[in-house]
Design a protein around this motif. Structure first.
Motif, short mmCIF file in Angstrom:
data_model
loop_
_atom_site.label_atom_id
_atom_site.label_comp_id
_atom_site.label_asym_id
_atom_site.label_seq_id
_atom_site.Cartn_x
_atom_site.Cartn_y
_atom_site.Cartn_z
N ILE A 376 0.84 -1.21 0.00
CA ILE A 376 0.00 0.00 0.00
C ILE A 376 0.87 1.25 0.00
O ILE A 376 0.65 2.19 -0.78
CB ILE A 376 -0.96 0.00 1.22
CG1 ILE A 376 -1.98 -1.14 1.09
CG2 ILE A 376 -1.65 1.34 1.36
CD1 ILE A 376 -2.81 -1.36 2.34
N ALA A 377 1.89 1.27 0.87
CA ALA A 377 2.79 2.42 0.95
C ALA A 377 3.52 2.62 -0.38
O ALA A 377 3.68 3.76 -0.86
CB ALA A 377 3.79 2.24 2.09
N SER A 378 3.96 1.52 -0.96
CA SER A 378 4.68 1.59 -2.24
C SER A 378 3.79 2.10 -3.35
O SER A 378 4.23 2.90 -4.21
CB SER A 378 5.23 0.21 -2.60
OG SER A 378 6.10 -0.27 -1.61
N SER A 379 2.54 1.66 -3.36
CA SER A 379 1.60 2.09 -4.41
C SER A 379 1.35 3.59 -4.33
O SER A 379 1.31 4.28 -5.36
CB SER A 379 0.28 1.33 -4.27
OG SER A 379 0.48 -0.06 -4.41
N ILE A 380 1.18 4.09 -3.12
CA ILE A 380 0.97 5.54 -2.94
C ILE A 380 2.22 6.30 -3.39
O ILE A 380 2.14 7.33 -4.07
CB ILE A 380 0.64 5.85 -1.46
CG1 ILE A 380 -0.73 5.26 -1.11
CG2 ILE A 380 0.68 7.35 -1.20
CD1 ILE A 380 -1.06 5.32 0.36
N SER A 381 3.39 5.77 -3.03
CA SER A 381 4.66 6.40 -3.41
C SER A 381 4.81 6.46 -4.92
O SER A 381 5.20 7.50 -5.49
CB SER A 381 5.82 5.63 -2.79
OG SER A 381 7.06 6.14 -3.22
N VAL A 382 4.50 5.37 -5.60
CA VAL A 382 4.64 5.32 -7.06
C VAL A 382 3.64 6.25 -7.74
O VAL A 382 3.99 6.96 -8.70
CB VAL A 382 4.47 3.88 -7.57
CG1 VAL A 382 4.31 3.86 -9.08
CG2 VAL A 382 5.68 3.05 -7.19
N ALA A 383 2.42 6.26 -7.27
CA ALA A 383 1.41 7.15 -7.85
C ALA A 383 1.86 8.61 -7.75
O ALA A 383 1.73 9.39 -8.71
CB ALA A 383 0.07 6.96 -7.15
N ILE A 414 5.53 8.24 5.39
CA ILE A 414 4.40 8.66 6.24
C ILE A 414 3.41 7.52 6.43
O ILE A 414 2.91 7.29 7.54
CB ILE A 414 3.72 9.90 5.63
CG1 ILE A 414 4.64 11.12 5.73
CG2 ILE A 414 2.39 10.18 6.32
CD1 ILE A 414 4.14 12.33 4.97
N VAL A 415 3.13 6.77 5.36
CA VAL A 415 2.18 5.65 5.47
C VAL A 415 2.67 4.61 6.47
O VAL A 415 1.91 4.16 7.35
CB VAL A 415 1.95 5.00 4.09
CG1 VAL A 415 1.10 3.74 4.23
CG2 VAL A 415 1.28 5.98 3.14
N LEU A 416 3.93 4.21 6.37
CA LEU A 416 4.47 3.20 7.28
C LEU A 416 4.60 3.73 8.69
O LEU A 416 4.41 2.99 9.67
CB LEU A 416 5.83 2.71 6.78
CG LEU A 416 5.82 1.97 5.44
CD1 LEU A 416 7.20 1.40 5.14
CD2 LEU A 416 4.78 0.85 5.42
N LEU A 417 4.92 5.01 8.83
CA LEU A 417 4.99 5.63 10.17
C LEU A 417 3.64 5.54 10.86
O LEU A 417 3.55 5.18 12.06
CB LEU A 417 5.42 7.09 10.02
CG LEU A 417 5.43 7.94 11.31
CD1 LEU A 417 6.53 7.44 12.26
CD2 LEU A 417 5.64 9.41 10.98
#
Length: 499
Positions: A376-383, A414-417
């Motif tokens: 999920i965090a990676s997907s947000i980062s890539v978008a 931020i997502v993982l935090l």
């Protein structure tokens, strides 16, 4: 000194040796090839093996393999060895099929990766890509052997092995005039280096009594594959950033791929030496921890990450022009290349602390067997990266791509935090916060000193080295005055060795 800190330092030292050799390699590339279309072709050709190395070998395989191996090895090292044999037996034929497929369809693959390259450069990229792609077999096997060694608290040897790869590429650059085109030299030695890097960890595995014996255990594979596939998906999404960056920058003119890569190499230096070292050791420790031990070790990992990465971030930002001129300028790499690389690096550096903590947090999630959160965090980062790549590159050129990368890293962090805090695994005590503030204070003092030196001194190679030395001394002196915990442990261990 704690075992985690000791192993982190061992790995950081070994990685530093490799990264310094990597800088030497890039210095030679800059002087021999500059930001030429020929070097663009090489960078595009090695992009795919590096892409798969990060997600398939060093990423998903390591992240899924180490916790599973530890779980079995705690019941007896023979169980761990049997598990490793199962993984190697399954993945070697899979990798061979992948290599055959990719070599055959290389023109189509590279046309998707870097469509903006000129026809001649694209053809050279395809030729080099077919030569280099089998590297993925050896680096994937290296990842499994390195994971076993790390799980048995052997960090120095696998961390040092990439140095051999860099040495062989350096040799390839030095003999490049003997080849036609010259870029064939480093490409050939790139492949040889990959084989040598794998051989080193194979020899190192003898210390733990491992010998590869083809075998297949259905339960081992059944337990491993869901975690691996989830990790693979998450890391694939993350590494799409590098593909998108290359895709966009390839259309910004000849040499743009090279300039972006020179800046990225410097950005990756502290990330590889400090962030990866702390995160890799953390994964092996966190995967064995109880919940309370987990929280304690993760908090200490954050302390160490700030201690190492924050001064590197400030130093790299303030000294970026001096460092680029010192390392790269000369031969085919001119003043224009220095200024452009400096601007791009300025964008990258903004995200360095966040990428470092993101690296640590992803390892924590994998130790908890929560790869879905990383996805999920990676997907947000890539978008975020894709959107900003397209928009910022139009107005800011290659600098916009670097800024996009930095913002993408911040969003993933931020997502993982938020997740680690919400599930009660991230808890900084007053003692942890105090140690972080000591590192922040020392970094700030160092930054002020560097700013004053920059305003009063013109560039020379000697003065650039003096500035770097002064920065290290000032940072260490303030840490000593404040008695920062990990720094004091390092000093005590050094004094003990000297005595």
């Amino acid at each position: 000194m704690s075992k985690t800190l000791r192993f982190s330092i061992q790995m950081a030292v070994a990685t530093l040796i490799s990264r310094v050799l990597g800088l030497v390699r890039d210095m030679l590339f800059a002087r021999e090839f500059g930001s030429s279309p020929e070097y663009d072709a090489y960078l595009v050709a090695v992009l795919l093996p590096f892409f798969l190395r990060k997600i398939f070998a060093e990423g998903a395989l390591s992240s899924a393999f180490i916790p599973a191996y530890n779980k079995r090895a705690m019941k007896g090292i023979a169980n761990g060895h049997k598990f490793a044999n199962s993984i190697l037996t399954v993945f070697i034929p899979v990798l061979l099929v992948l290599i055959i497929f990719s070599v055959y369809f290389m023109p189509q693959i590279l046309d998707l990766v870097a469509p903006g390259l000129e026809t001649g450069v694209q053809g050279l990229s395809v030729f080099l890509g077919r030569m280099i792609f089998p590297f993925i077999l050896f680096i994937s096997m290296w990842a499994i052997y390195a994971g076993m060694l790390n799980s048995n608290d052997i960090f120095f040897t696998p961390a040092l092995s990439p140095a051999v790869h860099n040495v062989l590429v350096i040799i390839g650059i030095m003999v490049s005039p003997l080849f036609d085109p010259p870029i064939l030299g480093p490409a050939i030695f790139f492949m040889i280096g990959g084989v040598a890097q794998w051989v080193i960890v194979v020899l190192g595995s003898r210390k733990i009594g491992f010998r590869f014996k083809p075998g297949y255990d259905k339960e081992d594979i059944k337990d491993f594959m869901p975690v691996f596939l989830s990790s693979f998906a998450a890391l694939s999404v993350t590494q799409i950033n590098s593909i998108v960056d290359t895709n966009v920058v390839s259309g910004l003119g000849a040499g743009s791929v090279s300039l972006l890569q020179y800046a990225n190499r410097l950005f990756q230096l502290p990330l590889g030496v400090f962030a990866v070292s702390v995160s890799t050791v953390a994964l092996t420790q966190l995967s064995r921890n109880t919940k309370e031990e987990f929280k304690k070790n993760l908090a200490e990992g954050i302390e160490r990450m700030i201690l190492f990465v924050l001064p590197a971030t400030i130093g790299l930002y303030l000294l970026r022009i001096d460092i680029i001129r010192l390392l790269f300028e000369g031969g085919e790499f001119g003043a224009y290349d220095t200024n452009m690389t400096s601007e791009i690096l300025r964008g990258y550096v903004i995200g360095l602390p966040f990428y470092s903590l993101y690296s640590l947090f992803t390892r924590a999630e994998y130790a908890m067997k929560k790869p879905r959160i990383v996805f999920i965090a990676s997907s947000i980062s890539v978008a975020m990266n894709i959107f900003l790549d397209i928009t910022l590159s139009q107005s800011m050129g290659p600098l916009g791509i670097a800024v996009a990368t930095a913002v993408a890293g911040i969003s993933g962090f931020i997502v993982l935090l938020i997740h680690l805090s919400a599930c009660g695994r991230l808890q900084l005590l007053k003692a942890n916060i105090l140690e972080v503030l000591k590192s922040v204070t020392a970094s700030a003092v160092m930054g002020v000193v560097l700013y004053l030196l920059n305003s009063r001194l013109d560039y020379s190679g000697v003065l650039a080295l003096i500035k770097i030395l002064v920065a290290i001394v000032v940072y260490a002196a303030v840490l000593l005055i404040l008695r920062q915990r990990d720094f004091m442990l390092i000093i005590k261990r050094l004094l003990k060795k000297w005595n």
